[in-house]
Design a protein around this motif. Structure first.
Motif, PDB file in Angstrom:
ATOM      1  N   LEU A  16       0.829  -1.203   0.000  1.00  0.00           N
ATOM      2  CA  LEU A  16       0.000   0.000   0.000  1.00  0.00           C
ATOM      3  C   LEU A  16       0.861   1.250   0.000  1.00  0.00           C
ATOM      4  CD1 LEU A  16      -2.775   1.451   0.342  1.00  0.00           C
ATOM      5  CD2 LEU A  16      -2.418   1.264   2.814  1.00  0.00           C
ATOM      6  N   ASP A  17       1.894   1.272   0.832  1.00  0.00           N
ATOM      7  CA  ASP A  17       2.772   2.436   0.905  1.00  0.00           C
ATOM      8  C   ASP A  17       3.417   2.740  -0.445  1.00  0.00           C
ATOM      9  OD1 ASP A  17       2.201   2.779   3.557  1.00  0.00           O
ATOM     10  OD2 ASP A  17       4.055   1.906   4.306  1.00  0.00           O
ATOM     11  N   ALA A  18       3.630   1.703  -1.250  1.00  0.00           N
ATOM     12  CA  ALA A  18       4.281   1.891  -2.540  1.00  0.00           C
ATOM     13  C   ALA A  18       3.340   2.490  -3.585  1.00  0.00           C
ATOM     14  CB  ALA A  18       4.834   0.559  -3.044  1.00  0.00           C
ATOM     15  N   VAL A  19       2.021   2.276  -3.438  1.00  0.00           N
ATOM     16  CA  VAL A  19       1.090   2.738  -4.481  1.00  0.00           C
ATOM     17  C   VAL A  19       0.236   3.924  -4.049  1.00  0.00           C
ATOM     18  CG1 VAL A  19       0.989   0.498  -5.613  1.00  0.00           C
ATOM     19  CG2 VAL A  19      -0.667   1.010  -3.809  1.00  0.00           C
ATOM     20  N   ALA A  20       0.053   4.125  -2.750  1.00  0.00           N
ATOM     21  CA  ALA A  20      -0.757   5.244  -2.256  1.00  0.00           C
ATOM     22  C   ALA A  20       0.151   6.453  -2.055  1.00  0.00           C
ATOM     23  CB  ALA A  20      -1.464   4.859  -0.962  1.00  0.00           C
ATOM     24  N   THR A  21       0.455   7.136  -3.135  1.00  0.00           N
ATOM     25  CA  THR A  21       1.508   8.159  -3.115  1.00  0.00           C
ATOM     26  C   THR A  21       0.988   9.592  -3.039  1.00  0.00           C
ATOM     27  OG1 THR A  21       1.575   8.083  -5.534  1.00  0.00           O
ATOM     28  CG2 THR A  21       3.132   6.680  -4.338  1.00  0.00           C
ATOM     29  N   GLY A  22      -0.308   9.784  -2.950  1.00  0.00           N
ATOM     30  CA  GLY A  22      -0.844  11.135  -2.860  1.00  0.00           C
ATOM     31  C   GLY A  22      -2.231  11.109  -2.249  1.00  0.00           C
ATOM     32  N   ARG A 204      13.224  11.107  -4.624  1.00  0.00           N
ATOM     33  CA  ARG A 204      13.147  11.352  -6.072  1.00  0.00           C
ATOM     34  C   ARG A 204      14.235  10.549  -6.782  1.00  0.00           C
ATOM     35  NH1 ARG A 204       9.631  15.287  -7.297  1.00  0.00           N
ATOM     36  NH2 ARG A 204       8.946  16.623  -5.563  1.00  0.00           N
ATOM     37  N   VAL A 205      13.804   9.772  -7.767  1.00  0.00           N
ATOM     38  CA  VAL A 205      14.728   8.921  -8.511  1.00  0.00           C
ATOM     39  C   VAL A 205      14.366   8.977  -9.999  1.00  0.00           C
ATOM     40  CG1 VAL A 205      15.186   7.310  -6.621  1.00  0.00           C
ATOM     41  CG2 VAL A 205      13.235   6.913  -8.117  1.00  0.00           C
ATOM     42  N   ALA A 206      15.361   8.707 -10.837  1.00  0.00           N
ATOM     43  CA  ALA A 206      15.109   8.659 -12.282  1.00  0.00           C
ATOM     44  C   ALA A 206      14.631   7.277 -12.702  1.00  0.00           C
ATOM     45  CB  ALA A 206      16.372   9.040 -13.058  1.00  0.00           C
ATOM     46  N   ILE A 207      15.097   6.252 -12.000  1.00  0.00           N
ATOM     47  CA  ILE A 207      14.762   4.867 -12.318  1.00  0.00           C
ATOM     48  C   ILE A 207      14.130   4.239 -11.086  1.00  0.00           C
ATOM     49  CG2 ILE A 207      15.666   2.612 -13.038  1.00  0.00           C
ATOM     50  CD1 ILE A 207      17.981   4.092 -14.358  1.00  0.00           C
ATOM     51  N   GLU A 208      13.078   3.468 -11.292  1.00  0.00           N
ATOM     52  CA  GLU A 208      12.354   2.862 -10.177  1.00  0.00           C
ATOM     53  C   GLU A 208      13.291   2.019  -9.302  1.00  0.00           C
ATOM     54  OE1 GLU A 208       8.398   0.074  -9.396  1.00  0.00           O
ATOM     55  OE2 GLU A 208       8.992   0.654 -11.425  1.00  0.00           O
ATOM     56  N   LEU A 209      13.121   2.155  -7.997  1.00  0.00           N
ATOM     57  CA  LEU A 209      13.920   1.382  -7.061  1.00  0.00           C
ATOM     58  C   LEU A 209      13.436  -0.068  -7.013  1.00  0.00           C
ATOM     59  CD1 LEU A 209      14.079   3.841  -4.016  1.00  0.00           C
ATOM     60  CD2 LEU A 209      15.840   3.456  -5.735  1.00  0.00           C
ATOM     61  N   ASN A 232       7.978   7.861   0.227  1.00  0.00           N
ATOM     62  CA  ASN A 232       7.104   8.328  -0.849  1.00  0.00           C
ATOM     63  C   ASN A 232       7.989   8.531  -2.074  1.00  0.00           C
ATOM     64  OD1 ASN A 232       4.966   9.280  -2.284  1.00  0.00           O
ATOM     65  ND2 ASN A 232       4.546  11.035  -0.967  1.00  0.00           N
ATOM     66  N   VAL A 233       8.051   7.514  -2.950  1.00  0.00           N
ATOM     67  CA  VAL A 233       8.997   7.526  -4.059  1.00  0.00           C
ATOM     68  C   VAL A 233       8.370   8.202  -5.276  1.00  0.00           C
ATOM     69  CG1 VAL A 233      10.426   6.127  -5.586  1.00  0.00           C
ATOM     70  CG2 VAL A 233      10.061   5.408  -3.218  1.00  0.00           C
ATOM     71  N   VAL A 234       9.088   9.196  -5.838  1.00  0.00           N
ATOM     72  CA  VAL A 234       8.633   9.944  -7.000  1.00  0.00           C
ATOM     73  C   VAL A 234       9.611   9.717  -8.144  1.00  0.00           C
ATOM     74  CG1 VAL A 234       8.113  12.229  -7.922  1.00  0.00           C
ATOM     75  CG2 VAL A 234       7.583  11.695  -5.526  1.00  0.00           C
TER      76      VAL A 234
END
Length: 269
Positions: A16-22, A204-209, A232-234
């Motif tokens: 959930l934490d990975a997809v509920a970003t806003g 903030r990352v350019a490529i998904e972790l 909260n990964v963007v």
């Protein structure tokens, strides 16, 4: 929840934490999960089948995807499919886990929107009000329809609590699942309190972790800050490479973009 159920729920919370970003998509996921719980409570055979540990995980998650595809968001569908594929001590634990996940998601919406403190306070204060007002308890526990109860809550609280607070209070009190108002409010308040103890790290990352990178970063930040951390990964193409982490007013910037900017400043100077 105990044993296998507790471990399965912990994995669902991470998902959930990975997809509920806003705020917006957290609210959507929460509302849709509550709708799924209502379906499982009314369809006991379906609930038992999806929680049956003797059935293949792929088969159960496939049933969920066929049932929910096009009716809920991709994120919600994935969470429920993951829940069906997980191991549960009882079918009741399966439905309870999805309900708690729904509360977590609406709590995340408040956290993302900066109203988590208000949410916790609103749950506490309304719980005290319900405890002190027998007439209100009767209105919330009687045979009145969920729509009528929602209208009552809106008239009582609509102008007095935050939007996320009203949303969560309405969901848990119009579908209490056989529990007293105080019991469901205590459940929601406990989840909000645990969530409030976490710091939010905007990464903030350019490529998904990868999952491994995410867990390593989470462990590092948790140790450094001595506090629970919510990532909260963007995905931000401007980052170019590396990673930047912002927690409150503190920025930890190790991106290629920042290093290039520093080189340009030195050349210009």
């Amino acid at each position: 929840m105990r044993g296998a159920s507790r471990a399965s729920y912990a994995e669902l919370k991470d998902a959930l934490d990975a997809v509920a970003t806003g705020p917006r998509n957290s609210e959507q996921i929460g509302d849709q999960l509550f709708a799924v719980v209502a379906l499982l409570d009314s369809e006991h055979g379906l609930r038992r089948a999806l929680a049956d540990g003797t059935k293949p995980a792929d088969e159960k998650s496939g049933v969920v995807r066929q049932l929910l595809n096009g009716k809920v968001s991709t994120a919600t569908e994935g969470l429920v499919a993951d829940a069906a594929a997980a191991r549960w001590a009882t079918s009741g634990d399966f439905a309870d886990a999805l309900e708690e996940l729904a509360i977590e998601s609406l709590t995340l919406a408040a956290q993302h929107g900066g109203t988590l403190d208000d949410l916790e306070d609103d749950l506490f204060r309304f719980g005290r009000l319900v405890a002190a007002q027998p007439g209100l308890r009767l209105a919330l526990t009687g045979p009145t329809s969920p729509d009528a109860k929602a209208s009552l809550l809106d008239s009582l609280l609509g102008s007095k609590v935050s939007g996320p607070s009203l949303r969560l209070l309405t969901q848990v009190l119009t579908h209490p699942r056989g529990r007293s108002p105080q019991a469901v409010l205590d459940l929601a308040a406990g989840i909000a309190a645990r969530r409030r103890e976490q710091l939010i790290a905007v990464v903030r990352v350019a490529i998904e972790l990868s999952d491994t990178q995410r867990q390593r970063l989470l462990a590092t930040l948790t140790e450094a800050y001595g506090h629970g951390i919510h990532l909260n990964v963007v995905h931000d193409p401007a980052v170019l490479g590396g990673v930047s982490v912002q927690i409150g007013d503190e920025l930890i910037d190790g991106t290629a973009a920042s290093r290039l900017a520093e080189v340009r400043r030195k050349l210009a100077g």
